[in-house]
Design a protein around this motif. Structure first.
Motif, PDB file in Angstrom:
ATOM      1  N   ASN A  96       0.930  -1.034  -0.022  1.00 51.37           N
ATOM      2  CA  ASN A  96       0.005   0.016  -0.208  1.00 51.37           C
ATOM      3  C   ASN A  96       0.891   1.370   0.004  1.00 51.37           C
ATOM      4  OD1 ASN A  96      -2.256  -1.689   0.099  1.00 51.37           O
ATOM      5  ND2 ASN A  96      -2.368  -1.368   2.405  1.00 51.37           N
ATOM      6  N   VAL A  99       2.297   1.819  -3.334  1.00 47.22           N
ATOM      7  CA  VAL A  99       1.339   2.141  -4.352  1.00 47.22           C
ATOM      8  C   VAL A  99       0.820   3.809  -4.211  1.00 47.22           C
ATOM      9  CG1 VAL A  99      -0.754   2.053  -5.070  1.00 47.22           C
ATOM     10  CG2 VAL A  99       0.508  -0.017  -4.879  1.00 47.22           C
ATOM     11  N   LEU A 100       0.886   4.048  -2.998  1.00 49.76           N
ATOM     12  CA  LEU A 100       0.253   5.282  -2.435  1.00 49.76           C
ATOM     13  C   LEU A 100       1.401   6.562  -2.456  1.00 49.76           C
ATOM     14  CD1 LEU A 100      -1.736   4.726   0.594  1.00 49.76           C
ATOM     15  CD2 LEU A 100      -2.889   5.616  -1.441  1.00 49.76           C
ATOM     16  N   LYS A 102       4.197   6.267  -4.784  1.00 44.41           N
ATOM     17  CA  LYS A 102       4.896   6.249  -6.141  1.00 44.41           C
ATOM     18  C   LYS A 102       4.093   6.121  -7.290  1.00 44.41           C
ATOM     19  CE  LYS A 102       8.867   6.546  -4.145  1.00 44.41           C
ATOM     20  NZ  LYS A 102       9.128   7.833  -3.876  1.00 44.41           N
ATOM     21  N   PHE A 112      -6.170   8.011   1.302  1.00 39.13           N
ATOM     22  CA  PHE A 112      -5.071   7.940   2.342  1.00 39.13           C
ATOM     23  C   PHE A 112      -5.819   8.041   3.730  1.00 39.13           C
ATOM     24  CE2 PHE A 112      -1.239   9.262   4.154  1.00 39.13           C
ATOM     25  CZ  PHE A 112      -0.691   8.070   4.740  1.00 39.13           C
ATOM     26  N   ARG A 163       4.623   4.337   3.855  1.00 36.85           N
ATOM     27  CA  ARG A 163       4.281   5.385   2.770  1.00 36.85           C
ATOM     28  C   ARG A 163       5.316   6.677   2.944  1.00 36.85           C
ATOM     29  NH1 ARG A 163       1.400  10.537   1.156  1.00 36.85           N
ATOM     30  NH2 ARG A 163       2.700  11.358   3.031  1.00 36.85           N
ATOM     31  N   ASN A 164       5.508   6.866   4.398  1.00 33.44           N
ATOM     32  CA  ASN A 164       6.305   7.805   4.655  1.00 33.44           C
ATOM     33  C   ASN A 164       7.729   7.481   4.528  1.00 33.44           C
ATOM     34  OD1 ASN A 164       4.156   9.447   5.626  1.00 33.44           O
ATOM     35  ND2 ASN A 164       4.640   9.328   7.762  1.00 33.44           N
ATOM     36  N   LEU A 274       6.634   7.173  17.163  1.00 33.32           N
ATOM     37  CA  LEU A 274       6.377   8.440  16.770  1.00 33.32           C
ATOM     38  C   LEU A 274       5.534   8.671  15.558  1.00 33.32           C
ATOM     39  CD1 LEU A 274       9.778  10.127  17.843  1.00 33.32           C
ATOM     40  CD2 LEU A 274       7.625  10.315  18.877  1.00 33.32           C
ATOM     41  N   GLY A 276       2.963   7.113  14.842  1.00 34.74           N
ATOM     42  CA  GLY A 276       1.512   7.209  15.054  1.00 34.74           C
ATOM     43  C   GLY A 276       0.928   8.479  15.256  1.00 34.74           C
ATOM     44  N   ILE A 278       1.312  10.842  13.162  1.00 34.57           N
ATOM     45  CA  ILE A 278       1.315  10.921  11.833  1.00 34.57           C
ATOM     46  C   ILE A 278       2.720  11.512  11.163  1.00 34.57           C
ATOM     47  CG2 ILE A 278       0.207  12.098   9.978  1.00 34.57           C
ATOM     48  CD1 ILE A 278      -1.660  10.500  11.490  1.00 34.57           C
ATOM     49  N   LYS A 279       3.072  12.692  11.975  1.00 32.76           N
ATOM     50  CA  LYS A 279       4.228  13.083  11.313  1.00 32.76           C
ATOM     51  C   LYS A 279       5.582  13.226  12.252  1.00 32.76           C
ATOM     52  CE  LYS A 279       3.364  17.181   9.763  1.00 32.76           C
ATOM     53  NZ  LYS A 279       3.765  18.198   9.176  1.00 32.76           N
TER      54      LYS A 279
END
Lengths: 280, 380
Positions: A96, A99-100, A102, A112, A163-164, A274, A276, A278-279
C-alpha cells in the motif's frame, strides 16, 4: 575571581540537581518493576500486604512453572497470532505504501486519510458488527479470525509508516529504472524493497508489540481455547482472593517478549511510536 | 513508469486493503449506527442471539434512555469519568513528559539509559500495567505502607475502591455549566482582542457571547438535553463529579504513557536549531529563559499533537480500567467498559451500540480536524 567561583558553584549545584531529579524519576519508574519481581519470586506463604516491599527470603521459582502450566497454550496462541498478523499486515502495508507514494492512483488524496482514520476509531464502535460478521463467515472464536482482525486494523499504521518511508526514495531513481523497462513489480523488487528493510524492522516491531499487548479483541473475539496471553493474565489477576505471586509471575511472562524486543531494538520501536502521531 | 498497465496493477494491489477497510471500518460503523437505533437486545420477547430475532427501528430511543433513564445512570457517570480522566491524564503526561525531556536535554551522562528506562512502560500491555498497579495500590499494602518503611503512619486511602466523589455537581446543571464556561471563554477572548485593539474580532466574539446567552435564556438546552426520569434520585444513586477511585488508574496511565510524550518532546527540542539557543544566550537569556522564550513556543504544535493523541486514547480507555478495577466497579466505569458489559455480557446490543457511537462521535470530533491539518501540511 570571586564571582567566577560563585558562578562555578551555581553551575555545579544545577548539575547535581539535574542528576538528583533524574535518579528520583528513575526510582519512581522502576518501583513497579521491583514490586513485580520481589512478589513473583516469593513463596506464596510469605506474601501478605505488610511484606509488599520486602525481598523474598529465598528464590521461589515455582510460581513461574505454575503460571506456564496455566498460560502454556495461551502463550502459544499469542505467538501464532502475532506471527501471522505481523507478517501479513507488514506485507500489505508495504505494498500500500509503495502504491500510495509512487503511483498516482486517482483519488489517493482522499483514500489515504480514509484509510488512516481506521487506526484512531474506538474499536468498541465496530465491535458488535464485527462480532456478527465473524460469526457469519464462520471465523468467530478462533485464531485465524483474530489474525484477520489484527491484519485489517493494522493496515492503517503499516501503510502510513511505509508510505512515509517510501516518500523519501527519490522518484528519479524509479524513473531511471522505468526508462530501462522496469515495470510495477520489478521496480518494487529491485529498488523499493531492498531499500525498505529498516521500514520493515520498524513495522514488524510495532505490530508485534501492539498485537501481543492487545486486549479488547482478544477478550471479545475468542473462545476459551484460542485466548491470547493478555486474557489469561486478566483472568489470573481478576477475582477477589488472588494469590499475588501468580499474577506477578504472569505479568513478567506476558511482558517479557515485547520488553526484550524493546531493549534490543529500542531505536526502531521509538520510530514506530512517533509514526503514530502522523508526522512526529 | 506511468503506463496504464502498471497503473492498473498498482490500483489492483491497493484494492484488497481498500475493500477490507471499507467493510471493517466504514460498513461496520454504519451497522453500529443502524443497530443503535433499534431494540436489538432491549425487547425481552426477542432473544437477541436467536437466528429468527425480530428487530425493530426505534429511532433515538436508546440515546434518550442513556441520557435520561434512572437505570442508565452508569452511562452518565462514565461520561463524567472520561471527562476528568482525560484532563488529569493528558495534563499529567504532558507535564511529566516535558520535565523528563528537559532533564535529558542537559547533556547528561547515560542519557540513552535514562531514556530507555522512562520509555519502557510503553512496551507493556495495559493489562500488565493494570495488574501490577492493582497490587501496588492495595488499600492495606503497597504504596500505602511505603511511609511505614521510614517510621511514618501508613496512608489511609482506598484507591480504586474509594467511594468518594470530589467537585460534585448535578447532572441537570451540566448545560448551565457548559454555557457559562463557553461564554466566559468568549468574554476572555473579547478582552484580549480589545487589549490588542483588534476591534472587529472583539465585536464578533462579544456578539457570539451575547447570542449564546440569549439562546440559553430562551431555553434551547431543553430540546437537546432531555430531563432526567427521576432527577431527585440521580445525586444519591450516582453522584457526578471526580470519582477519586480513578486517581490510581490515572497514575498508572501517566506512568505508562509519559515516556511517549517525552519522546515527542525530545524530538521537538532537538529540532530547535542550536544557533537559535546560542543567540538567546548571547542576548543574556538564562538557561531557563532559553526554554521559556525559545524552545517552549516552538514546542506548541507538538504539545497540541500530544494532547490530541493522548486525549483520543483516554476517550477509548478500556484495558487498563478492566485490569485495575475490574469491569464492574461503579466508580471507575468508562464508556469502553460499558460497551463490553452491555454488549458481551448482557447482550443489550442496541444500547451498547449507542454508547459505542457516542464514543466514536467524540473521537471523531478531535481526530478528523487533526488528520486534515496533518495531511494538508504534508502535501507542501
Amino acid at each position: 575571581m570571586n564571582q567566577y567561583t560563585a558562578q562555578q558553584w551555581r553551575r555545579y549545584t544545577i548539575r547535581v540537581g539535574i542528576y538528583v531529579a533524574l535518579l528520583l524519576m528513575t526510582a519512581i519508574f522502576l518501583i513497579p518493576v521491583y514490586v513485580v519481581i520481589v512478589t513473583a519470586f516469593k513463596n506464596p506463604a510469605e506474601i501478605n500486604l505488610a511484606s509488599t516491599w520486602q525481598l523474598p527470603t529465598e528464590l521461589y521459582w515455582q510460581s513461574f512453572s505454575e503460571v506456564m502450566a496455566e498460560f502454556g497454550p495461551r502463550f502459544g496462541n499469542s505467538v501464532q497470532l502475532v506471527i501471522g498478523a505481523t507478517i501479513l499486515s507488514s506485507i500489505m502495508g508495504s505494498m500500500n505504501g509503495y502504491v500510495l507514494s509512487k503511483w498516482e492512483i486517482p483519488g489517493h488524496k482522499f483514500l489515504f486519510p480514509l484509510m488512516l482514520f481506521g487506526m484512531f476509531i474506538p474499536y468498541q464502535a465496530i465491535l458488535i458488527p464485527l462480532f456478527e460478521f465473524m460469526r457469519d463467515i464462520d471465523l468467530y472464536g478462533g485464531i485465524p479470525g483474530l489474525i484477520l482482525i489484527h491484519v485489517v486494523y493494522g493496515l492503517p499504521i503499516t501503510t502510513l509508516i511505509f508510505r512515509n518511508f517510501y516518500v523519501d526514495i527519490p522518484d528519479e531513481m524509479l524513473e531511471a529504472a522505468a526508462i530501462d523497462g522496469a515495470g510495477f513489480w520489478k521496480l518494487y523488487t529491485d529498488i523499493v524493497f531492498p531499500l525498505s528493510i529498516p521500514g520493515f524492522v520498524v513495522v514488524i516491531i510495532w505490530q508485534f508489540t501492539q498485537i501481543w499487548n492487545e486486549f479488547l479483541f482478544a477478550v471479545t473475539m475468542t473462545s476459551n481455547d484460542a485466548q491470547p496471553i493478555t486474557v489469561g493474565l486478566a483472568q489470573l489477576a481478576g477475582g477477589e482472593a488472588v494469590k499475588w505471586n501468580l499474577p506477578m509471575a504472569g505479568a513478567i511472562v506476558a511482558a517479557l517478549p515485547p520488553l526484550i524486543v524493546y531493549i534490543v531494538l529500542g531505536r526502531y520501536f521509538i520510530r514506530g511510536l512517533l509514526a503514530g502521531s502522523i508526522k512526529g | 513508469m506511468k503506463n496504464n498497465r502498471d497503473r492498473s496493477i498498482a490500483f489492483l494491489m491497493l484494492l484488497p486493503s481498500l475493500i477490507l477497510l471499507g467493510i471493517f471500518v466504514y460498513f461496520f460503523i454504519g451497522r453500529a449506527i443502524q443497530s443503535s437505533m433499534t431494540d436489538w437486545g432491549e425487547n425481552p420477547a426477542q432473544p437477541p442471539l436467536s437466528e429468527t430475532v425480530e428487530i425493530s427501528y426505534v429511532g433515538l430511543d436508546n440515546y434518550v434512555r442513556l441520557m435520561t433513564s434512572f437505570t442508565e445512570s452508569s452511562f452518565r457517570v462514565s461520561l463524567v469519568n472520561t471527562f476528568f480522566f482525560t484532563i488529569f491524564f493528558v495534563a499529567g503526561c504532558i507535564m511529566v513528559g516535558l520535565f523528563l525531556a528537559i532533564l535529558l536535554d542537559q547533556r547528561v551522562a547515560g542519557e540513552g539509559i535514562f531514556r530507555t528506562i522512562f520509555l519502557f512502560p510503553m512496551a507493556l500491555s495495559f493489562v500488565v500495567t493494570g495488574t501490577i498497579w492493582r497490587w501496588m495500590l492495595q488499600p492495606r499494602g503497597g504504596v500505602n505502607i511505603l511511609p511505614t518503611l521510614i517510621g511514618l503512619d501508613p496512608i489511609d486511602f482506598a484507591w480504586v475502591n474509594s467511594q468518594e466523589t470530589w467537585f460534585q455537581f448535578l447532572w441537570q446543571d451540566v448545560p448551565r455549566i457548559l454555557t457559562f464556561v463557553g461564554i466566559g471563554i468568549l468574554l476572555i477572548m473579547a478582552v484580549r482582542y480589545a487589549l490588542n485593539q483588534r476591534w472587529r474580532s472583539m465585536g464578533f466574539v462579544a456578539a457570539a457571547a451575547i447570542v449564546g446567552l440569549l439562546v440559553f435564556m430562551a431555553g434551547a438546552w431543553d430540546y437537546i438535553w432531555p430531563a432526567l426520569d427521576v432527577p431527585a434520585a440521580e445525586p444519591t444513586i450516582a453522584p457526578k463529579g471526580f470519582n477519586v477511585a480513578l486517581l490510581g488508574v490515572i497514575i498508572a496511565a501517566v506512568w505508562q504513557m509519559s515516556g511517549y510524550t517525552m519522546a515527542m518532546f525530545i524530538a521537538g527540542i532537538r529540532g530547535v536549531a542550536e544557533e537559535l539557543r546560542e543567540a538567546a544566550r548571547v542576548d543574556g537569556a538564562s538557561e531557563l529563559g532559553v526554554y521559556r522564550y525559545i524552545i517552549l513556543p516552538q514546542l506548541n504544535p507538538i504539545i497540541l499533537s500530544a494532547m490530541i493523541i493522548l486525549g483520543h486514547i483516554s476517550l477509548k480507555i478500556f484495558d487498563l480500567v478492566f485490569a485495575m478495577a475490574g469491569p464492574d466497579n461503579a466508580k471507575t466505569i468508562v464508556p469502553g467498559i460499558l460497551v463490553y458489559t452491555k454488549g458481551f455480557r448482557a447482550n443489550a446490543f442496541a444500547s451498547a451500540s449507542a454508547v459505542a457511537v457516542i464514543m466514536l462521535f467524540f473521537v471523531a470530533i478531535i481526530i478528523i480536524p487533526y488528520l486534515w491539518t496533518q495531511l494538508r501540511s504534508d502535501d507542501d
